[in-house]
Write an enzyme that holds these catalytic residues in place. Structure first.
Site, short mmCIF file in Angstrom:
data_model
loop_
_atom_site.label_atom_id
_atom_site.label_comp_id
_atom_site.label_asym_id
_atom_site.label_seq_id
_atom_site.Cartn_x
_atom_site.Cartn_y
_atom_site.Cartn_z
N THR A 164 0.85 -1.16 0.00
CA THR A 164 0.00 0.00 0.00
C THR A 164 0.90 1.22 0.00
OG1 THR A 164 -1.60 -1.27 1.23
CG2 THR A 164 -1.77 1.10 1.44
N SER A 211 -10.86 -3.46 4.93
CA SER A 211 -9.51 -2.93 4.76
C SER A 211 -8.96 -2.47 6.11
CB SER A 211 -9.52 -1.74 3.79
OG SER A 211 -8.27 -1.09 3.75
N SER A 212 -7.64 -2.39 6.19
CA SER A 212 -6.98 -1.79 7.36
C SER A 212 -6.48 -0.38 7.07
CB SER A 212 -5.80 -2.66 7.80
OG SER A 212 -6.24 -3.91 8.28
#
Length: 577
Positions: free
Chosen positions: A388, A459-460
């Site tokens: 990410t 999601s984180s």
């Protein structure tokens, strides 16, 4: 106990007396103290990204009169060219925008969606067991991409540039190329096995004769440049209903993927209310579901607010202990409750409630670790009234942007869309392939995050904006899979509890606990004495590789901007104007 230079001035011995030198007049001047970690400083705005070209482009946009949203969108597209391991147009993410003039903070959800033909057991074998390779390295690993639609929405609603203007730097970089840094070359080599099985991936990442690119080589991406030009000419719907959509659909059909042209045409980003909490008088805004980040960073801060973290000391055994205990309980709740609120009821008000945090805090023994197998999800319902890259950008008009987007793994599935020049994400692995089975990051998922058609996977990602007295104060976030939430948490605590400048806050060693496995993961730099104290409390401590890359901006009381580029990414850069 280590102490760090205050953002308001030197505090202790992070300085050195370097000597005295005679001037021409015979007088002596002392070169005295200095900070160990130096933030970038400016008066009119700041961009902190994971690639120096993107930071430079974002700064130039603001220098030329664009606002922070213009700069963010331009940087987002530039990163899709310069950092294809995580920057993307084939993935998705989340953006927070804070406008001091209106007092509003908005959240743009451009997370990927499951195709309409997706089904709950699609990544299980005949015996009902999850098969990880199916959700990670196949065409069905990809959710419907959201980046192009999300960035275009942000620009249309809050920017001043046209989409063609925002895309121009990315098109130039893709068409004319840029010199490759070491990190890019190493990344291609590390992922080369995934690329080798796909002709379009080989064409993008290897030279025509199959040899590897070297540091300093000029790297051009003509297929990606053509895609970006089409989007610039025809608008964002080109990606979802034009030639690019046709190329994606053809790629899927050729390789048995479920995603169709109709899935692409139906995709829309969403504007949502961010999660809001307070911590020691500061307002904390973070991403709402389908991200779990906002809910749980507020939950953990609520728990930790009951302790004098500053007095306990940075990364002391007591501080790491209470942080880990708060982390365990938040991640246990994540596994049970978090999912896409368009499909499931998430008890968000309960999870972020101060009263619920008080109840959880009472479970924590200050002298002893709570075994994870004795921790289950709590009951927030009574308190009702989830590779990410991250970048942060702020301008002097009161706009601030915190953006995190991803392909999931570094280089996603490794599959490049033939003729379009960009990678597909493998975000379908973020669903619960089988409830109770961990995903690639060891995160346990439940029924709330099971696969359903057109659902957004949990999601984180945790883009976060902290405000002080109504003014933008700290803009932060990070990559890192399951470690994103705890990385962001620690940047916030380092600034507020430990009074660090922003560069110190993103540079110092981090810790992480995610409930299961039952261990505190630490970076290099935690004292052996501290580790021994934690083990005596009953913790298992595991030193592993570095976590996250929290590109961050702190705005001082006098309006000065300071930028912290995370050294965990060699290409990270903060640039001001």
């Amino acid at each position: 106990m280590l102490r760090f230079t205050s953002r308001r001035g030197p505090r202790l011995a992070l300085c050195a007396v370097l000597g005295f030198f005679a001037t021409s007049a015979g007088a002596q001047q002392a070169i005295l103290e200095g900070e160990r970690f130096h933030p970038q400083e400016s008066r009119h705005g700041m961009a902190a990204t994971s690639h120096y070209l993107a930071s430079q482009i974002a700064r130039d946009v603001m220098q030329d009169g664009g606002n922070a949203v213009d700069a963010a969108v331009t940087a987002g597209f530039a990163l899709a060219v310069t950092q294809p391991r995580s920057g993307n147009i084939g993935g998705g993410g989340f953006m927070l925008i804070s406008d001091e003039d209106s007092g509003k903070v908005v959240a743009i959800d451009y997370r990927e969606k499951a195709p309409a033909a997706a089904f709950e057991t699609m990544f299980q074998n005949d015996a009902g067991e999850a098969v990880p390779e199916l959700s990670r390295y196949t065409h069905n690993a990809s959710g419907v991409p959201g980046t192009v639609a999300g960035l275009a929405l942000a620009l249309d609603e809050y920017g001043t540039l046209s989409l063609a203007e925002a895309l121009a730097p990315a098109i130039d970089l893709a068409e004319n190329g840029f010199a490759l840094p070491q990190r890019f070359v190493e990344g291609i080599e590390q992922a080369s096995e995934r690329f080798e099985q796909w002709p379009a991936s080989r064409a993008k990442f290897f030279k025509p004769d199959g040899s590897r690119y070297q540091v300093g080589d000029t790297y051009r991406q003509p297929a990606l440049a053509a895609t970006l030009k089409r989007i610039a000419e025809h608008g964002p719907r080109e990606f979802y209903a034009g030639e690019t959509a046709e190329l994606i659909a053809a790629e899927m059909e050729k390789h048995g993927g479920l995603m169709t042209a109709e899935d692409l045409a139906d995709y829309r980003p969403a504007i949502r209310e961010p999660v809001h909490g307070t911590y020691r008088g500061y307002d904390v805004y973070a991403m709402s579901p389908p991200s779990s980040g906002g809910a749980h960073i507020v939950q953990m801060l609520n728990i930790l607010e009951g302790y004098d973290i500053g007095a306990m000391g940075f990364n002391s055994a007591r501080t790491i202990h209470v942080m880990s205990e708060a982390m365990k309980r938040a991640y246990a709740d994540r596994a049970e409750y978090l999912g896409d609120t368009d499909f499931v009821d998430v008890p968000l008000a309960g999870i972020t409630s101060k009263a619920y945090a008080d109840a959880l805090r009472e479970q924590i023994d200050l002298g002893r670790a709570t075994p994870s197998d004795s921790i289950a999800a709590g009951d927030p319902l009574p308190y009702e009234s989830n590779e990410t890259t991250h970048f942060s950008i702020a301008d002097d008009s009161g706009l601030a942007v915190s953006n995190t987007y991803t392909l999931n793994f570094s280089y996603g599935s490794g599959i490049v869309v033939d003729g379009a020049g960009f990678l597909l994400n493998n975000e379908m692995d973020d669903f619960s392939a089988k409830p109770g089975t961990p995903n690639a990051y060891g995160l346990i998922g439940g029924e709330a995050n099971k696969i359903e058609p057109e659902k957004r996977m949990l999601s984180s990602m945790t883009p976060t904006i902290v405000k002080k007295d109504g003014k933008n104060f700290l803009i932060t976030g990070s990559p890192g899979g399951s470690r994103i939430i705890t990385t962001t948490l620690q940047v916030v605590m380092n600034v507020i509890d430990h009074d660090m400048n922003v560069q110190s806050a993103v540079s110092v060693p981090r810790t992480h606990h995610q409930w299961l496995p039952d261990e505190i993961r630490i970076e290099e730099g935690i004292s052996p004495d501290t580790i021994a104290l934690l083990e005596a409390m009953g913790h298992t401590v595991s030193q592993q590789e570095a976590m996250g890359a929290a590109q961050s901006i702190l705005i001082e009381d006098d309006g000065a901007f300071t930028g912290g580029a995370d050294p965990r990414r060699s290409t990270s850069s903060a640039m001001g104007l």
